[in-house]
Scaffold this motif. Structure first.
Motif, PDB file in Angstrom:
ATOM      1  N   GLU A 111       0.696  -1.270   0.167  1.00  0.00           N
ATOM      2  CA  GLU A 111       0.076   0.044  -0.100  1.00  0.00           C
ATOM      3  C   GLU A 111       0.770   1.307   0.039  1.00  0.00           C
ATOM      4  OE1 GLU A 111      -2.586  -0.349   3.459  1.00  0.00           O
ATOM      5  OE2 GLU A 111      -3.888  -1.663   2.403  1.00  0.00           O
ATOM      6  N   ARG A 114       2.457   1.725  -3.394  1.00  0.00           N
ATOM      7  CA  ARG A 114       1.303   2.159  -4.336  1.00  0.00           C
ATOM      8  C   ARG A 114       1.013   3.430  -4.117  1.00  0.00           C
ATOM      9  NH1 ARG A 114      -3.255  -0.736  -2.883  1.00  0.00           N
ATOM     10  NH2 ARG A 114      -3.631   0.921  -1.389  1.00  0.00           N
ATOM     11  N   GLN A 138       4.949  -6.807  -7.942  1.00  0.00           N
ATOM     12  CA  GLN A 138       4.088  -5.720  -8.691  1.00  0.00           C
ATOM     13  C   GLN A 138       2.612  -5.953  -8.595  1.00  0.00           C
ATOM     14  OE1 GLN A 138       6.188  -2.899  -9.800  1.00  0.00           O
ATOM     15  NE2 GLN A 138       3.935  -2.155  -9.901  1.00  0.00           N
ATOM     16  N   VAL A 141       1.591  -4.863  -5.187  1.00  0.00           N
ATOM     17  CA  VAL A 141       1.348  -3.502  -5.251  1.00  0.00           C
ATOM     18  C   VAL A 141       0.077  -2.884  -5.973  1.00  0.00           C
ATOM     19  CG1 VAL A 141       2.502  -1.214  -6.004  1.00  0.00           C
ATOM     20  CG2 VAL A 141       3.773  -2.986  -4.807  1.00  0.00           C
ATOM     21  N   GLU A 142      -0.342  -3.571  -7.070  1.00  0.00           N
ATOM     22  CA  GLU A 142      -1.377  -3.051  -7.933  1.00  0.00           C
ATOM     23  C   GLU A 142      -2.864  -3.322  -7.352  1.00  0.00           C
ATOM     24  OE1 GLU A 142      -0.397  -4.911 -11.616  1.00  0.00           O
ATOM     25  OE2 GLU A 142       1.227  -3.662 -12.162  1.00  0.00           O
TER      26      GLU A 142
END
Length: 174
Positions: A111, A114, A138, A141-142
């Motif tokens: 978080e 991001r 990755q 994170v998305e």
């Protein structure tokens, strides 16, 4: 080999078999250790027992000497038998796991990354620490809900944990 050497050798075999197997000449090692323990016990027993008390009966003297010997043996054992019990793999894994960061911390990292927080570690560093593929991180994170994503990634996280434990075990002296 005296009784102390035999007892110490049996103790090592039982609680530290790996360390026991590393001793080049167990017969000599435990014979010498047994002799050292006997010397310490004899000297300490005399000190602990002290001189005969005036009017002491035979049975009182035997009791005093036996108590002093037992106490001397306990002290000598504690000071001379220094082998640490070995952990089973399950115990080692459990102890290791108790020191590891939680999934919450990984979700919090995702978080923060991001959201562009300046305290978030680089993905390369997290990949190395957690032994997780950068692509997986990755995707994490998305995610709108990183913790839920982690809960649904049990196989990947189990592989990560196994790899991290193996790395830790390889770097820890046995």
């Amino acid at each position: 080999m005296n009784q102390y050497g035999t007892r110490i050798e049996e103790h090592w075999r039982r609680v530290a078999p790996t360390q026991y197997r590393q001793i080049e000449d167990p017969e000599t090692y435990f014979t010498e250790l047994g002799e050292e323990m006997l010397t310490v016990v004899d000297q300490l027993q005399q000190t602990l027992a002290g001189p005969d008390a005036e009017g002491e009966s035979y049975l009182e003297k035997v009791g005093r000497l036996n108590a002093a010997r037992k106490q001397a043996e306990e002290v000598a054992w504690e000071n001379l038998v220094t082998v640490q019990p070995e952990q089973t793999d399950a115990e080692a894994r459990e102890n290791w796991a108790a020191t590891q960061p939680s999934l919450d911390s990984l979700a919090d990292w995702a978080e923060a990354t991001r959201d562009g927080a300046d305290w978030a570690k680089p993905i390369e560093m997290v990949s190395e620490e957690w032994m997780l593929d950068r692509t997986f991180l990755q995707h994490l994170v998305e995610q709108e809900q990183p913790y839920t994503f982690l809960l649904n990634s049990t196989e990947t996280l189990q592989q990560s944990e196994a790899a991290r434990f193996a790395r830790w075990k390889a770097s820890t002296p046995q």
